[in-house]
Motif scaffolding. Sequence first.
Motif, PDB file in Angstrom:
ATOM      1  N   SER A  41       0.462  -1.261   0.198  1.00  0.00           N
ATOM      2  CA  SER A  41      -0.102   0.435   0.129  1.00  0.00           C
ATOM      3  C   SER A  41       0.884   1.419   0.280  1.00  0.00           C
ATOM      4  O   SER A  41       0.219   2.648  -0.292  1.00  0.00           O
ATOM      5  N   PHE A  42       1.962   1.283   0.451  1.00  0.00           N
ATOM      6  CA  PHE A  42       2.727   2.447   0.587  1.00  0.00           C
ATOM      7  C   PHE A  42       4.081   2.141  -0.550  1.00  0.00           C
ATOM      8  O   PHE A  42       4.992   1.891  -0.458  1.00  0.00           O
ATOM      9  N   PRO A  43       4.079   3.431  -1.819  1.00  0.00           N
ATOM     10  CA  PRO A  43       5.274   3.057  -1.859  1.00  0.00           C
ATOM     11  C   PRO A  43       6.474   3.607  -1.319  1.00  0.00           C
ATOM     12  O   PRO A  43       6.534   4.196  -0.457  1.00  0.00           O
ATOM     13  N   PRO A  44       7.238   3.838  -2.320  1.00  0.00           N
ATOM     14  CA  PRO A  44       9.056   2.863  -1.134  1.00  0.00           C
ATOM     15  C   PRO A  44       9.091   4.359  -1.114  1.00  0.00           C
ATOM     16  O   PRO A  44       9.521   4.557   0.376  1.00  0.00           O
ATOM     17  N   PHE A  45       8.966   4.865  -0.695  1.00  0.00           N
ATOM     18  CA  PHE A  45      10.091   6.852  -0.974  1.00  0.00           C
ATOM     19  C   PHE A  45       9.153   7.037   0.462  1.00  0.00           C
ATOM     20  O   PHE A  45       9.164   7.749   1.550  1.00  0.00           O
ATOM     21  N   PHE A  46       7.837   7.235  -0.315  1.00  0.00           N
ATOM     22  CA  PHE A  46       6.793   7.644   0.836  1.00  0.00           C
ATOM     23  C   PHE A  46       6.717   6.381   2.434  1.00  0.00           C
ATOM     24  O   PHE A  46       6.452   7.043   3.204  1.00  0.00           O
ATOM     25  N   GLN A  47       7.127   5.772   2.532  1.00  0.00           N
ATOM     26  CA  GLN A  47       6.635   4.646   3.224  1.00  0.00           C
ATOM     27  C   GLN A  47       7.640   5.212   3.897  1.00  0.00           C
ATOM     28  O   GLN A  47       7.869   5.337   5.053  1.00  0.00           O
ATOM     29  N   MET A  48       8.886   4.886   3.676  1.00  0.00           N
ATOM     30  CA  MET A  48       9.805   5.118   4.298  1.00  0.00           C
ATOM     31  C   MET A  48      10.262   6.616   5.065  1.00  0.00           C
ATOM     32  O   MET A  48      10.924   7.043   5.983  1.00  0.00           O
ATOM     33  N   GLY A  49       9.968   7.493   3.624  1.00  0.00           N
ATOM     34  CA  GLY A  49       9.478   9.319   4.294  1.00  0.00           C
ATOM     35  C   GLY A  49       8.433   9.223   6.318  1.00  0.00           C
ATOM     36  O   GLY A  49       9.221   9.725   7.163  1.00  0.00           O
ATOM     37  N   THR A  50       8.197   8.764   5.679  1.00  0.00           N
ATOM     38  CA  THR A  50       7.137   8.715   6.859  1.00  0.00           C
ATOM     39  C   THR A  50       7.186   7.538   7.622  1.00  0.00           C
ATOM     40  O   THR A  50       6.814   8.390   8.790  1.00  0.00           O
ATOM     41  N   ARG A  51       7.852   6.819   7.549  1.00  0.00           N
ATOM     42  CA  ARG A  51       8.145   6.242   9.177  1.00  0.00           C
ATOM     43  C   ARG A  51       9.411   6.609  10.000  1.00  0.00           C
ATOM     44  O   ARG A  51       9.119   6.765  10.997  1.00  0.00           O
ATOM     45  N   MET A 201      10.884  12.424   2.021  1.00  0.00           N
ATOM     46  CA  MET A 201       9.360  12.653   1.123  1.00  0.00           C
ATOM     47  C   MET A 201       9.719  13.624   0.362  1.00  0.00           C
ATOM     48  O   MET A 201       8.964  13.823  -1.161  1.00  0.00           O
ATOM     49  N   LEU A 202      10.805  14.691   0.409  1.00  0.00           N
ATOM     50  CA  LEU A 202      10.606  15.442  -0.620  1.00  0.00           C
ATOM     51  C   LEU A 202      10.844  14.449  -2.688  1.00  0.00           C
ATOM     52  O   LEU A 202      10.463  14.111  -3.597  1.00  0.00           O
ATOM     53  N   ILE A 203      11.579  13.411  -2.401  1.00  0.00           N
ATOM     54  CA  ILE A 203      12.425  12.045  -3.472  1.00  0.00           C
ATOM     55  C   ILE A 203      10.453  11.442  -4.060  1.00  0.00           C
ATOM     56  O   ILE A 203      10.863  11.479  -5.048  1.00  0.00           O
ATOM     57  N   SER A 204       9.765  11.389  -2.719  1.00  0.00           N
ATOM     58  CA  SER A 204       8.122  10.732  -3.197  1.00  0.00           C
ATOM     59  C   SER A 204       7.933  11.697  -3.887  1.00  0.00           C
ATOM     60  O   SER A 204       7.436  10.859  -5.405  1.00  0.00           O
ATOM     61  N   LEU A 205       8.041  12.922  -4.368  1.00  0.00           N
ATOM     62  CA  LEU A 205       7.355  13.918  -4.409  1.00  0.00           C
ATOM     63  C   LEU A 205       7.870  14.163  -5.667  1.00  0.00           C
ATOM     64  O   LEU A 205       6.784  14.525  -6.678  1.00  0.00           O
ATOM     65  N   ALA A 206       8.893  14.371  -5.770  1.00  0.00           N
ATOM     66  CA  ALA A 206       9.915  14.559  -7.216  1.00  0.00           C
ATOM     67  C   ALA A 206       9.551  13.033  -8.103  1.00  0.00           C
ATOM     68  O   ALA A 206       9.322  13.444  -9.187  1.00  0.00           O
ATOM     69  N   LEU A 207       9.295  11.937  -7.520  1.00  0.00           N
ATOM     70  CA  LEU A 207       8.680  10.602  -8.640  1.00  0.00           C
ATOM     71  C   LEU A 207       7.368  10.444  -8.320  1.00  0.00           C
ATOM     72  O   LEU A 207       6.830   9.293  -9.381  1.00  0.00           O
ATOM     73  N   GLY A 208       7.275  11.609  -8.280  1.00  0.00           N
ATOM     74  CA  GLY A 208       5.289  11.327  -8.209  1.00  0.00           C
ATOM     75  C   GLY A 208       4.578  10.154  -7.313  1.00  0.00           C
ATOM     76  O   GLY A 208       3.382  10.130  -8.406  1.00  0.00           O
ATOM     77  N   GLU A 209       4.720   9.659  -6.399  1.00  0.00           N
ATOM     78  CA  GLU A 209       4.865   8.408  -5.694  1.00  0.00           C
ATOM     79  C   GLU A 209       2.855   8.968  -5.287  1.00  0.00           C
ATOM     80  O   GLU A 209       2.427  10.122  -4.964  1.00  0.00           O
ATOM     81  N   GLN A 210       1.786   8.135  -5.495  1.00  0.00           N
ATOM     82  CA  GLN A 210       0.558   8.092  -4.735  1.00  0.00           C
ATOM     83  C   GLN A 210       0.101   6.741  -4.286  1.00  0.00           C
ATOM     84  O   GLN A 210       0.195   5.801  -5.007  1.00  0.00           O
TER      85      GLN A 210
END
Length: 301
Positions: A41-51, A201-210
């Motif tokens: 459910s959690f994209p990789p960079f978003f998962q790690m960033g929020t963790r 989280m910046l990387i996740s945003l740049a990659l367009g993870e959602q």
Amino acid sequence: MNSAVLSSRPAPRASLLLPALLACYVIWGSTYLAIRLALVSFPPFFQMGTRFLAAGVLLMAWVAWKRRPLPTVAQWRNALVIGTLMLGGGMGLVASAGQHIGSGLIAAFIAIVPMLVCGWGLLFGQRPSRLEFAGMAVGVAGVLLLVQGASFSAAPVGMACIAGATLAWSLGSVLSTTRLPLAAGPAGFASEMLCGGAVLMLISLALGEQFTAPPQPQALAAWLYLVVFGSLIAFSAYLYLLANASPAMATSYAFVNPVIALFLGVAFASEAVSNGEWLACGVILFGVFLIFRGKTANGPG
């Protein structure tokens, strides 16, 4: 670490040493499977960033509550560099690799980090001993065997991610103990997690993870496990071991984590590990053992 300081420490409570060791062995060994489960459910960079942001906020709040010294401006700068390397590059790419390669094999590959730390250390005047050089050679041979297996050869993107992760993590480890020291104790870990989490989280945003759908219960439970157990409890246990046990005991998790990760991946995620990959994992761990012996033979404590 100064041997006089070690000898002046009060004897640690034996009842706490075993739980601390088990936390580093079992929890850190199980985080690779938890990362894979959370990826549902959690994209990789978003998962790690929020963790790491969640864990960093909780740990820094504890530091402030205890009125411990907060990091200086220079230490925050160091935390940004180290967090970018170890968490942004290291853990972010580990989660990305989890989309292509089994969690157990990822943990086995990451066991080469002590060898890479020795290699990076050469750039900063840290010459390895002969035993450490031998361990590096054995470890490289094990990695060459491992990447010949079907799991890695069929996933070149995953292979690139895990290679980048180990390079970034090991470089960050060397810099944190040479040129860019963090604040002492929990404040240092918290600042690293906050900075690394922000970069992720910046990387996740740049990659367009959602998200494509609400988090599944199993993925959410895995994410919470990573925050509470992987980032807070296991890190605290590791800090306790560093303060109350020998360096050899504190770092012995490097031998155990890959074994636990491989077992959990096979038992609970139906991950396939060939006989050749098991052999390669054994060769890598033997190389890590040689480096470990080289360091303990030449270092105090």
